[in-house]
Design an enzyme around this catalytic site. Structure first.
Site, PDB file in Angstrom:
ATOM      1  CE  LYS A 113     -14.328  40.646 -24.466  1.00  0.00           C
ATOM      2  NZ  LYS A 113     -14.031  40.621 -25.867  1.00  0.00           N
ATOM      3  CD1 TRP A 155     -15.589  42.674 -31.200  1.00  0.00           C
ATOM      4  CD2 TRP A 155     -13.391  43.100 -31.268  1.00  0.00           C
ATOM      5  NE1 TRP A 155     -15.239  43.317 -30.035  1.00  0.00           N
ATOM      6  CE2 TRP A 155     -13.906  43.584 -30.047  1.00  0.00           C
ATOM      7  CE3 TRP A 155     -12.035  43.269 -31.536  1.00  0.00           C
ATOM      8  CZ2 TRP A 155     -13.108  44.223 -29.088  1.00  0.00           C
ATOM      9  CZ3 TRP A 155     -11.235  43.898 -30.578  1.00  0.00           C
ATOM     10  CH2 TRP A 155     -11.771  44.364 -29.381  1.00  0.00           C
ATOM     11  CG  ASP A 187     -12.796  36.770 -32.611  1.00  0.00           C
ATOM     12  OD1 ASP A 187     -12.879  36.219 -31.496  1.00  0.00           O
ATOM     13  OD2 ASP A 187     -12.594  37.998 -32.762  1.00  0.00           O
TER      14      ASP A 187
HETATM   15  C1  LIG Z   1     -13.023  41.289 -26.872  1.00  0.00           C
HETATM   16  C2  LIG Z   1     -12.926  40.747 -28.250  1.00  0.00           C
HETATM   17  C3  LIG Z   1     -11.715  40.736 -28.959  1.00  0.00           C
HETATM   18  C4  LIG Z   1     -10.444  41.329 -28.414  1.00  0.00           C
HETATM   19  O1  LIG Z   1      -9.954  40.588 -27.368  1.00  0.00           O
HETATM   20  P1  LIG Z   1      -8.574  40.986 -26.678  1.00  0.00           P
HETATM   21  O2  LIG Z   1      -8.356  39.834 -25.768  1.00  0.00           O
HETATM   22  O3  LIG Z   1      -8.774  42.288 -26.001  1.00  0.00           O
HETATM   23  O4  LIG Z   1      -7.545  41.080 -27.726  1.00  0.00           O
HETATM   24  C5  LIG Z   1     -11.699  40.181 -30.226  1.00  0.00           C
HETATM   25  N1  LIG Z   1     -12.806  39.661 -30.776  1.00  0.00           N
HETATM   26  C6  LIG Z   1     -13.993  39.650 -30.127  1.00  0.00           C
HETATM   27  C7  LIG Z   1     -15.192  39.052 -30.792  1.00  0.00           C
HETATM   28  C8  LIG Z   1     -14.088  40.196 -28.844  1.00  0.00           C
HETATM   29  O5  LIG Z   1     -15.261  40.183 -28.182  1.00  0.00           O
END
Ligand SMILES: *Cc1c(COP(=O)(O)O)cnc(C)c1O
Length: 340
Positions: A176, A83, A152
Site C-alpha cells: 500500500k 480488515w 495493523d
Molecule cells: C491490504 C490490507 C491487509 C491485507 O494485506 P495482505 O498483505 O494482502 O495480507 C490487511 N490489513 C489492511 C488494513 C490492509 O489494507
C-alpha cells in the site's frame, strides 16, 4: 505515458523509484548482475526490532497471538471495518478474543467512541486497525490504553507521524504505502521477543527472525530493494513530516469537492475519515460504469469501489501526487455538470 493509479493495493509507486529500478535492473551498481541475483543484509533499531517478513498483513492476524500469547490468554479487538473483522476471525484460533467494540451496524461509517468499548482487565493486548482500507475509516488519534497496543497500519504507515513507543507491535503489508507486494513489515518491541508463544515455524517466529536479521531463510530480495528505494525517496522529499502535510492537502481537496457537491457523497463520519482511502458514491449508481470508463480514458484508473461497499474509491497513498488528485476532482466536476 503513466496513468494516475488510484488502486487500494498493490498501489502506485514513485515514478523516480521505478526509473531507478529499471536502470539498475540488468546491472546493479556496476556489478554486472541484478539485485534479484545478489545476496542479502539488514539492520535493526534499539528498542524495537524491525522485521521484514513474508505472508502479508493477513499472516500477522494469526502470527501475533501465536508469537506472544498462549491460546488461553485474552486479547481485546476493536472492529472498525473489513480488515479488523478479518483479523478477529484469524486471531481467535490462537487466542481468546474479546471484541471490545464493533461498528458493523453503522456499515463501518464510524468508529465506536472509546468510552463505549468493553475492554477486559486481563487482556494481553489491544488490537486495532489504524486505517480501514475498504471503508475509508481512520483513527484520528491513538486509543488511550495502558495495555500493549497492536496495530495493523498496512494502508497508512509512513503517511503521518506516530509515536512508536506507545506500541507493542505495528505491522503493515508493503504493497500500500511502502513498495511491492511480498514484504510485510513488523515493528516489535524487543521485550516481546522473550514472550513464550505457541509452536510456530521459525520463519514466522519473531525472535528467530530478529536474531537472523529477518534472514533465517531467503527473503524477497527484490521487494526489499524496491522498498529501500521508496524509503530513500521519502527521506529526500522531507520525510514523514513533509508527506503528512501533502497527504492532508490531497485528501482535503477530494473531501472538499465531495462535500461541496450534492452529486457525490462520502458516508463516513467526518471525525474518522481516512486520508488514504476515500470511498464515494454518485447520486445515481447507474452512472458508475460511465464514470469509470470516462476517468480511465483520461488516465485515471482503479477508481472502482470495493465490491462490499460499491461506488468509487480513490486511494491517495504517499506516491500519489497532488496533481493526480487535482486531475480527479476536475474530472469529477465536469462529469457532474454533464450528468447530474
Ligand atoms: C491490504 C490490507 C491487509 C491485507 O494485506 P495482505 O498483505 O494482502 O495480507 C490487511 N490489513 C489492511 C488494513 C490492509 O489494507
Amino acid at each position: 505515458m503513466r496513468v494516475y493509479n488510484f488502486s487500494a493495493g498493490p498501489a502506485t509507486l514513485p515514478e523516480s523509484v521505478l526509473t531507478e529500478v529499471q536502470q539498475e535492473l540488468l546491472n546493479f551498481h556496476g556489478q554486472g548482475l541484478s539485485i534479484m541475483e545478489q545476496s542479502h543484509r539488514a539492520k535493526m533499531s534499539d528498542d524495537y526490532a524491525v522485521l521484514f517478513l513474508q505472508g502479508g498483513a493477513t499472516g500477522q492476524f494469526s502470527l501475533i497471538p501465536q508469537n506472544i500469547c498462549q491460546p488461553t490468554d485474552k486479547a481485546d479487538y476493536v472492529i472498525s471495518g473489513q480488515w479488523s473483522k478479518k483479523s478477529v476471525a484469524h486471531a481467535k484460533e490462537f487466542v481468546n478474543v474479546n471484541v471490545a467494540a464493533d461498528s458493523t451496524e453503522s456499515k463501518f461509517t464510524t468508529i465506536t467512541p472509546q468510552a463505549d468499548w468493553s475492554l477486559s482487565a486481563d487482556a494481553e493486548y489491544l488490537h486495532f486497525c489504524d486505517n480501514e482500507t475498504v471503508h475509508g475509516v481512520e483513527f484520528p488519534e491513538l486509543p488511550q490504553s495502558d495495555k500493549l497496543l497492536v496495530s495493523d497500519m498496512s494502508s497508512n504507515i509512513l503517511s503521518r507521524q506516530f509515536d512508536v513507543s506507545k506500541f507493542g507491535i505495528v505491522y503493515a503489508g508493503a504493497q500500500k504505502n511502502i513498495g511491492p507486494a511480498g514484504l510485510t513489515i513488523v515493528i516489535v518491541r524487543k521485550d516481546l521477543l522473550e514472550r513464550e508463544g505457541q509452536k510456530i515455524s521459525p520463519v514466522f517466529n519473531y525472535k528467530t527472525m530478529a536474531a537472523a536479521g529477518s534472514m533465517s531463510n531467503t527473503p524477497p530480495t527484490f521487494a526489499w530493494y524496491t522498498a529501500g528505494k521508496v524509503f530513500e525517496w521519502l527521506k529526500d522529499l522531507g520525510g514523514v513530516t513533509e508527506i503528512e502535510k501533502r497527504n492532508a492537502a490531497k485528501s482535503k481537496l477530494l473531501y472538499d469537492t465531495i462535500d461541496a457537491s450534492s452529486f457525490y457523497a462520502n458516508p463516513v463520519d467526518k471525525a474518522y475519515r481516512s486520508r488514504m482511502n476515500i470511498p464515494f458514491t454518485l447520486a445515481n449508481a447507474e452512472l458508475d460504469a460511465l464514470f469509470l470508463e470516462k476517468s480511465a480514458e483520461q488516465g485515471m484508473i482503479n477508481l472502482k469501489g470495493h465490491r462490499s461497499v460499491g461506488g468509487m474509491r480513490a486511494s491517495l497513498y504517499n506516491p500519489m501526487p497532488l496533481a493526480g488528485v487535482q486531475k480527479l476532482v476536475d474530472f469529477m466536476q465536469i462529469f457532474e455538470k454533464e450528468n447530474a
